[in-house]
Design a protein around this motif. Sequence first.
Motif, PDB file in Angstrom:
ATOM      1  N   THR A  30       1.159  -1.550   0.997  1.00  0.00           N
ATOM      2  CA  THR A  30       1.869  -1.161   2.221  1.00  0.00           C
ATOM      3  C   THR A  30       2.694  -2.318   2.774  1.00  0.00           C
ATOM      4  OG1 THR A  30      -0.089  -1.733   3.523  1.00  0.00           O
ATOM      5  CG2 THR A  30       0.162   0.572   2.881  1.00  0.00           C
ATOM      6  N   HIS A  31       3.852  -2.003   3.292  1.00  0.00           N
ATOM      7  CA  HIS A  31       4.674  -2.955   4.025  1.00  0.00           C
ATOM      8  C   HIS A  31       4.413  -2.787   5.523  1.00  0.00           C
ATOM      9  CE1 HIS A  31       7.816  -3.371   0.540  1.00  0.00           C
ATOM     10  NE2 HIS A  31       6.669  -3.972   0.287  1.00  0.00           N
ATOM     11  N   GLU A  32       4.932  -3.709   6.296  1.00  0.00           N
ATOM     12  CA  GLU A  32       4.723  -3.665   7.742  1.00  0.00           C
ATOM     13  C   GLU A  32       5.263  -2.352   8.322  1.00  0.00           C
ATOM     14  OE1 GLU A  32       5.710  -6.352  11.742  1.00  0.00           O
ATOM     15  OE2 GLU A  32       6.322  -7.039   9.741  1.00  0.00           O
ATOM     16  N   GLY A  33       4.442  -1.716   9.131  1.00  0.00           N
ATOM     17  CA  GLY A  33       4.837  -0.462   9.754  1.00  0.00           C
ATOM     18  C   GLY A  33       4.515   0.772   8.937  1.00  0.00           C
ATOM     19  N   GLU A  34       3.992   0.593   7.715  1.00  0.00           N
ATOM     20  CA  GLU A  34       3.644   1.726   6.865  1.00  0.00           C
ATOM     21  C   GLU A  34       2.155   2.036   6.978  1.00  0.00           C
ATOM     22  OE1 GLU A  34       6.774   1.523   3.114  1.00  0.00           O
ATOM     23  OE2 GLU A  34       4.795   0.611   2.916  1.00  0.00           O
ATOM     24  N   ALA A  35       1.837   3.303   7.202  1.00  0.00           N
ATOM     25  CA  ALA A  35       0.427   3.709   7.215  1.00  0.00           C
ATOM     26  C   ALA A  35      -0.087   3.858   5.790  1.00  0.00           C
ATOM     27  CB  ALA A  35       0.263   5.026   7.969  1.00  0.00           C
ATOM     28  N   PRO A  67       4.130   4.098  -0.698  1.00  0.00           N
ATOM     29  CA  PRO A  67       4.802   5.230  -1.356  1.00  0.00           C
ATOM     30  C   PRO A  67       3.953   5.843  -2.472  1.00  0.00           C
ATOM     31  CG  PRO A  67       6.334   3.413  -1.032  1.00  0.00           C
ATOM     32  CD  PRO A  67       4.976   2.894  -0.662  1.00  0.00           C
ATOM     33  N   GLY A  68       3.258   4.992  -3.224  1.00  0.00           N
ATOM     34  CA  GLY A  68       2.411   5.503  -4.304  1.00  0.00           C
ATOM     35  C   GLY A  68       1.316   6.408  -3.781  1.00  0.00           C
ATOM     36  N   GLU A  69       0.645   5.988  -2.706  1.00  0.00           N
ATOM     37  CA  GLU A  69      -0.418   6.807  -2.114  1.00  0.00           C
ATOM     38  C   GLU A  69       0.140   8.113  -1.563  1.00  0.00           C
ATOM     39  OE1 GLU A  69      -3.819   3.912  -0.360  1.00  0.00           O
ATOM     40  OE2 GLU A  69      -1.822   3.642   0.511  1.00  0.00           O
ATOM     41  N   HIS A  70       1.318   8.034  -0.947  1.00  0.00           N
ATOM     42  CA  HIS A  70       1.938   9.236  -0.375  1.00  0.00           C
ATOM     43  C   HIS A  70       2.277  10.241  -1.468  1.00  0.00           C
ATOM     44  CE1 HIS A  70       4.338  11.768   2.219  1.00  0.00           C
ATOM     45  NE2 HIS A  70       5.384  11.605   1.428  1.00  0.00           N
ATOM     46  N   ILE A  71       2.895   9.749  -2.558  1.00  0.00           N
ATOM     47  CA  ILE A  71       3.282  10.650  -3.643  1.00  0.00           C
ATOM     48  C   ILE A  71       2.044  11.183  -4.361  1.00  0.00           C
ATOM     49  CG2 ILE A  71       4.468  10.751  -5.867  1.00  0.00           C
ATOM     50  CD1 ILE A  71       6.505   8.773  -4.703  1.00  0.00           C
ATOM     51  N   GLU A  72       1.041  10.325  -4.533  1.00  0.00           N
ATOM     52  CA  GLU A  72      -0.201  10.790  -5.160  1.00  0.00           C
ATOM     53  C   GLU A  72      -0.831  11.905  -4.332  1.00  0.00           C
ATOM     54  OE1 GLU A  72      -4.541   9.070  -6.649  1.00  0.00           O
ATOM     55  OE2 GLU A  72      -3.260   7.868  -5.352  1.00  0.00           O
ATOM     56  N   HIS A  73      -0.801  11.747  -3.006  1.00  0.00           N
ATOM     57  CA  HIS A  73      -1.365  12.760  -2.121  1.00  0.00           C
ATOM     58  C   HIS A  73      -0.631  14.094  -2.288  1.00  0.00           C
ATOM     59  CE1 HIS A  73      -3.388  14.326   1.437  1.00  0.00           C
ATOM     60  NE2 HIS A  73      -2.212  14.735   1.888  1.00  0.00           N
ATOM     61  N   LEU A  74       0.662  14.044  -2.572  1.00  0.00           N
ATOM     62  CA  LEU A  74       1.443  15.261  -2.753  1.00  0.00           C
ATOM     63  C   LEU A  74       1.252  15.869  -4.140  1.00  0.00           C
ATOM     64  CD1 LEU A  74       4.841  14.175  -1.130  1.00  0.00           C
ATOM     65  CD2 LEU A  74       3.095  15.644  -0.120  1.00  0.00           C
ATOM     66  N   VAL A  75       1.169  15.016  -5.165  1.00  0.00           N
ATOM     67  CA  VAL A  75       1.171  15.501  -6.550  1.00  0.00           C
ATOM     68  C   VAL A  75      -0.234  15.804  -7.063  1.00  0.00           C
ATOM     69  CG1 VAL A  75       1.869  14.936  -8.919  1.00  0.00           C
ATOM     70  CG2 VAL A  75       3.305  14.250  -6.998  1.00  0.00           C
TER      71      VAL A  75
END
Length: 469
Positions: free
Chosen positions: A261-266, A269-277
């Motif tokens: 995660t970068h600053e300001g990210e909960a 991107p990998g976790e977000h896409i994994e959660h979707l896919v």
Amino acid sequence: MPAPPPAPTAIKRKVLGRLSLPERNFVAEALRTETLGGVLLLLAAIAALIWANSGWKDSYESVRDFHFGPASLGLDLSIGHWAADGLLAVFFFVAGIELKRELVAGDLKDPRAAVLPVVAALCGMAVPALVYTLVSSTGGGSLAGWAVPTATDIAFALAVLAVIGTSLPSALRAFLLTLAVVDDLFAILIIAVFFTDHLDFAALGGAVVGLAIFWLLLRRGVRGWYVYVPLALVIWGLMYNSGIHATIAGVAMGLMLRCTTHEGEAHSPGEHIEHLVRPLSAGFAVPLFALFSAGVAVSGNAIGEVFTRPETLGVVLGLVVGKAVGIFGGTWLAARFTRAELSEDLAWPDVFAVSSLAGIGFTVSLLIGELAFEGDEVLTDEIKAAVLTGSLIAAVFASVLLKVRNAKYRKLCEAEELDEDLDGIPDIYEQDNPEYHLRMADIYERKAAEHRRLAEVTAGASEENNGPA
């Protein structure tokens, strides 16, 4: 002359100790989806067996072998082929993200912590391969299927846990998940190295260029599924035509995603896409693959041949015996030579039970079986029957072992979930926090005051009832 002070005792690292809270939450979320997917996988496998052994057997084969797709692009494939090479690319894409996350933020980030699951997974693949090789060579069988019993199916294993209703502690669940991630990595390498017969360098070069563009777009922060999905399909098609198994493209793209995660990210991107896919993979891709891969003829003679033919017997023993002995032995050796101690909440029989559960090698084992004996339809079906039989025996054996310890597991799970101060954080993670103890003292004082008030009310009512008429 005074004696020298004693040397400080080295603090031993715990094996399968309590997870950190963020890791525990991630594992819980990941396994929740995998468990549901595992149940669907189990139902799909049962449906395939019923369909393939019913009066509608011909319709099953007709649907599985129906071809469609652009022939000019070399993609006129059967439905079964699309499921194995296309849908499983989604499964391996998720596996690639899981591996990347483990490497940069999970258990595999720390080399000392990574030793245990890596050694356990390697031994859990080497020993089944050795068992298959010894059994098959002794009986004069083919050695082509040595890789079939090396894989673990995490979704199927979790489905078994859901069916038998055992309360497996999060540390053991995380161990099983990490094992499966490392297992998938080496299974991918086996498929890429040992099951590539020819190479089309032009198509392979195109796939590499596509992957480079994919990586560059990610690094530039370009967003939009309408950019990445068409590009991913092109990369997959080129990888398929290159001669390398097309699922490798899924893994490669998964590994390219950023999982920090970068600053300001909960979430990264990998976790977000994994959660979707992941729901697409666990709930659709893998069950559909099972539907068109697990449909083998089952009869008394077929089951008997599983235990008499050297190739099939090697697969069964590799899954049931090789996996359990390999993972348990690798875990014990890693702990022994790194001078680590098993968590005081667990015992070595718990590790053996989970190792036995890893003998469920369904999805990837079926895929490798198809690749290993391509062109021999009869032996391919027999190998599939062996995978189903070995996975079933491993599931039953592990279920018995886990049920014996289920009362202990339930207590551990209850302790992990207890949240008496209702702050959303399990109490076991706040034991070293002074504010937690102040909150708990306040809670206990309020409960004690409530008990005293109730006692006074009860005593007053008793005196009133016993007083003069």
